[in-house]
Design a protein around this motif. Structure first.
Motif, mmCIF file in Angstrom:
data_model
loop_
_atom_site.group_PDB
_atom_site.id
_atom_site.type_symbol
_atom_site.label_atom_id
_atom_site.label_comp_id
_atom_site.label_asym_id
_atom_site.label_seq_id
_atom_site.Cartn_x
_atom_site.Cartn_y
_atom_site.Cartn_z
ATOM 1 N N UNK A 23 0.823 -1.209 0.000
ATOM 2 C CA UNK A 23 0.000 0.000 0.000
ATOM 3 C C UNK A 23 0.855 1.255 0.000
ATOM 4 N N UNK A 24 2.001 1.212 0.699
ATOM 5 C CA UNK A 24 2.896 2.360 0.778
ATOM 6 C C UNK A 24 3.563 2.615 -0.575
ATOM 7 N N UNK A 25 4.049 1.538 -1.193
ATOM 8 C CA UNK A 25 4.672 1.686 -2.509
ATOM 9 C C UNK A 25 3.698 2.197 -3.552
ATOM 10 N N UNK A 26 2.467 1.718 -3.511
ATOM 11 C CA UNK A 26 1.470 2.139 -4.495
ATOM 12 C C UNK A 26 1.070 3.602 -4.302
ATOM 13 N N UNK A 27 0.935 4.041 -3.045
ATOM 14 C CA UNK A 27 0.611 5.445 -2.783
ATOM 15 C C UNK A 27 1.731 6.360 -3.263
ATOM 16 N N UNK A 28 2.973 5.954 -3.009
ATOM 17 C CA UNK A 28 4.116 6.755 -3.446
ATOM 18 C C UNK A 28 4.123 6.861 -4.972
ATOM 19 N N UNK A 29 3.865 5.746 -5.648
ATOM 20 C CA UNK A 29 3.870 5.741 -7.109
ATOM 21 C C UNK A 29 2.745 6.614 -7.672
ATOM 22 N N UNK A 30 1.585 6.574 -7.063
ATOM 23 C CA UNK A 30 0.474 7.397 -7.541
ATOM 24 C C UNK A 30 0.804 8.885 -7.422
ATOM 25 N N UNK A 31 1.490 9.250 -6.354
ATOM 26 C CA UNK A 31 1.771 10.675 -6.139
ATOM 27 C C UNK A 31 2.928 11.171 -7.006
ATOM 28 N N UNK A 32 4.039 10.410 -7.042
ATOM 29 C CA UNK A 32 5.253 10.888 -7.710
ATOM 30 C C UNK A 32 5.496 10.255 -9.084
ATOM 31 N N UNK A 33 4.762 9.190 -9.413
ATOM 32 C CA UNK A 33 4.996 8.530 -10.688
ATOM 33 C C UNK A 33 6.270 7.709 -10.718
ATOM 34 N N UNK A 34 6.819 7.394 -9.556
ATOM 35 C CA UNK A 34 8.066 6.631 -9.450
ATOM 36 C C UNK A 34 7.829 5.449 -8.518
ATOM 37 N N UNK A 35 8.210 4.250 -8.957
ATOM 38 C CA UNK A 35 8.112 3.073 -8.106
ATOM 39 C C UNK A 35 9.255 3.055 -7.090
ATOM 40 N N UNK A 36 9.015 2.417 -5.952
ATOM 41 C CA UNK A 36 10.063 2.205 -4.949
ATOM 42 C C UNK A 36 10.655 0.814 -5.153
ATOM 43 N N UNK A 37 11.965 0.760 -5.363
ATOM 44 C CA UNK A 37 12.671 -0.510 -5.541
ATOM 45 C C UNK A 37 13.023 -1.044 -4.159
ATOM 46 N N UNK A 38 12.388 -2.134 -3.760
ATOM 47 C CA UNK A 38 12.565 -2.697 -2.422
ATOM 48 C C UNK A 38 13.635 -3.778 -2.436
ATOM 49 N N UNK A 39 14.477 -3.798 -1.393
ATOM 50 C CA UNK A 39 15.542 -4.794 -1.330
ATOM 51 C C UNK A 39 15.833 -5.235 0.090
ATOM 52 N N UNK A 40 16.560 -6.338 0.208
ATOM 53 C CA UNK A 40 16.975 -6.885 1.501
ATOM 54 C C UNK A 40 18.504 -6.895 1.544
ATOM 55 N N UNK A 41 19.056 -6.357 2.617
ATOM 56 C CA UNK A 41 20.499 -6.341 2.769
ATOM 57 C C UNK A 41 20.887 -6.579 4.217
ATOM 58 N N UNK A 42 22.181 -6.517 4.489
ATOM 59 C CA UNK A 42 22.664 -6.688 5.859
ATOM 60 C C UNK A 42 24.043 -6.064 5.984
ATOM 61 N N UNK A 43 24.423 -5.786 7.222
ATOM 62 C CA UNK A 43 25.757 -5.250 7.471
ATOM 63 C C UNK A 43 26.826 -6.227 7.008
ATOM 64 N N UNK A 44 26.574 -7.517 7.273
ATOM 65 C CA UNK A 44 27.567 -8.543 6.913
ATOM 66 C C UNK A 44 27.750 -8.667 5.400
ATOM 67 N N UNK A 45 26.693 -8.413 4.631
ATOM 68 C CA UNK A 45 26.766 -8.490 3.161
ATOM 69 C C UNK A 45 27.084 -7.133 2.538
ATOM 70 N N UNK A 46 27.169 -6.096 3.360
ATOM 71 C CA UNK A 46 27.536 -4.728 3.010
ATOM 72 C C UNK A 46 26.411 -3.939 2.362
ATOM 73 N N UNK A 47 25.591 -4.571 1.557
ATOM 74 C CA UNK A 47 24.475 -3.831 0.962
ATOM 75 C C UNK A 47 23.384 -4.821 0.580
ATOM 76 N N UNK A 48 22.485 -4.388 -0.289
ATOM 77 C CA UNK A 48 21.345 -5.207 -0.698
ATOM 78 C C UNK A 48 21.820 -6.382 -1.553
ATOM 79 N N UNK A 49 21.309 -7.564 -1.237
ATOM 80 C CA UNK A 49 21.675 -8.760 -2.005
ATOM 81 C C UNK A 49 20.461 -9.441 -2.646
ATOM 82 N N UNK A 50 19.248 -8.990 -2.318
ATOM 83 C CA UNK A 50 18.032 -9.532 -2.929
ATOM 84 C C UNK A 50 17.092 -8.354 -3.169
#
Length: 459
Positions: free
Chosen positions: A423-450
């Motif tokens: 719901x949050x991603x869809x509201x953001x997209x409706x307002x700004x016309x830009x999708x939010x790219x969601x990812x999963x990361x960790x300190x041990x992996x340094x950044x997003x890996x999925x």
């Protein structure tokens, strides 16, 4: 003079006209003029800023650290540096009125410096093609790639001069700003290992990290010095030097006879000024320890995560470039601070890997503070890429001052740290016309890996 729709331009505030626009065609002509007698076309134009000198009155001074006043660092203002590549960047503001005849006389004198054998041409001869592009933009000014390189090399030399050796650690307790990348990258350049820590921790936390990391020096923001001092009092640390950025109280030097043993404190700029830049980086390998980041400590004491020199390269190549598609034209802004693995990639390694600009903010990423940056009210550049987290997005979407779609320049938005509700991603997209790219990361992996991909977002 090009108009904005004829090319990639920046609006400038100039001496001669209230508004001047320089586009790509202008850059081609000026580049040919600057490099007319050079063996290779690497022309650069730097600008000048009118300053008030107590001794000489109005002085037209270089605003680039690569211009004719190269040796007079104290005179420089980094507000204007242009590189004619695919675009130009200009911004200068007059400090006081000046008669036209006086202005032309000084300008002709400076222009001569760009001729064959001129001091400006000579100073620029060995610079690489990214020297004048803006690397870092904050509320206190900007720093070009060339200036960043020079200052981090000075920092590397200064650390070595204090006796800190290869692979020894230095604790970095600093708010986001110009000094953070200089200290972090400068330490790595010297083969010394920076340990970046959260600026919201307690003295007890810092005491533990000082002992655990066996840090030999500390880089600290002036506002955080009291917490660090309290931590050193209660810890069995090995710190020999404390380098303070923007101190808020007088610093103390080496302890005198009979005084309590405290590491000497030195102001950050003075620490840099005392050394000439290191000539070459330490001979590190990809698998050598590059830096530490501490985990959140959700299962006990925070864990020191050791990352190699090669790790940032792989996160840049595999995520920053291949997934996010960052380019030199981007302006990146991250709500996550640099001491987080997420923020370190977002605001430092990713933009630096492609020659983009990053906006750093010392304050908390409240909706009001974020919107100021989105609207270009700080530094004049609007972010094209924003990195946030679901809690922050929810707060912004509920805020009465949420900017309109047409008032921002966002082309890409990233989220991590917690699951992003659809719901949050869809509201953001409706307002700004830009999708939010969601990812999963960790300190041990340094950044997003999925992660989602910008062209294939699923909530």
């Amino acid at each position: 003079v090009n108009t904005a729709d004829q090319g990639d331009t920046f609006v400038t505030d100039s001496f001669a006209t209230p508004t001047l626009q320089l586009g790509y065609a202008d850059g081609v002509s000026l580049k040919a003029w600057v490099s007319a007698s050079a063996d290779s076309a690497r022309g650069r134009i730097t600008g000048y800023q009118l300053l008030q000198s107590a001794s000489f009155g109005p002085v037209l001074s270089s605003t680039s650290s690569f211009g004719p006043d190269l040796g007079r660092i104290y005179m420089l203002r980094p507000s204007l540096t242009c590189v004619w590549r695919a675009r130009c960047c200009c911004s200068a503001r007059p400090r006081l009125p000046m008669r036209t005849s006086r202005w032309h006389s000084l300008w002709r004198m400076r222009a001569a410096d760009w001729g064959a054998g001129g001091t400006a041409r000579t100073a620029l001869a060995e610079l690489d093609d990214s020297a004048g592009l803006t690397a870092i933009l904050t509320g206190i000014g900007s720093l070009s790639y060339g200036e960043l390189a020079l200052r981090l090399r000075r920092f590397a030399a200064a650390l070595r001069a204090t006796g800190v050796r290869r692979e020894e650690r230095v604790l970095l307790v600093m708010h986001d700003g110009h000094e953070w990348p200089i200290a972090f990258l400068g330490a790595m350049y010297a083969g010394i290992v920076p340990v970046a820590v959260n600026t919201l921790l307690t003295a007890d936390d810092y005491a533990y990290m000082l002992e655990h990391s066996r840090a030999q020096a500390v880089l600290v923001s002036g506002a955080l010095l009291p917490a660090l001092t309290a931590a050193m009092v209660k810890s069995d640390h090995e710190v020999q030097k404390v380098i303070v950025s923007r101190p808020q109280a007088p610093l103390h030097g080496a302890p005198s006879d009979g005084a309590p043993l405290q590491p000497a404190e030195v102001e950050f700029e003075a620490f840099l000024a005392a050394q000439t830049p290191a000539l070459k980086p330490a001979a590190t390998g990809g698998d050598d320890p590059g830096f530490w980041l501490y985990s959140s400590g959700s299962t006990g004491r925070p864990k020191g995560t050791v990352h190699s020199h090669a790790n940032p390269y792989w996160t840049c190549e595999l995520y920053g470039k291949r997934v996010l598609g960052l380019t030199e034209a981007d302006v990146c802004f991250s709500a996550a601070k640099l001491f987080f693995a997420y923020g370190l990639g977002n605001a430092l390694s990713f933009p630096m890997s492609v020659g983009a600009t990053t906006i750093l903010m010392a304050e908390r990423p409240t909706p009001d503070a974020t919107f100021l940056r989105w609207l270009g009210s700080v530094g004049g550049l609007k972010p094209t890429v924003f990195y946030g987290a679901p809690t922050g997005f929810a707060g912004m979407l509920a805020h009465p001052a949420l900017p309109k779609r047409e008032d921002v320049a966002l082309r890409l938005v990233s989220s991590a740290g917690e699951a992003l509700p659809a719901e949050l991603g869809e509201r953001f997209h409706r307002h700004f016309g830009v999708h939010i790219v969601d990812g999963i990361g960790s300190t041990e992996m340094l950044h997003i890996f999925l992660s989602n991909r910008p062209e294939r977002v699923r909530y």
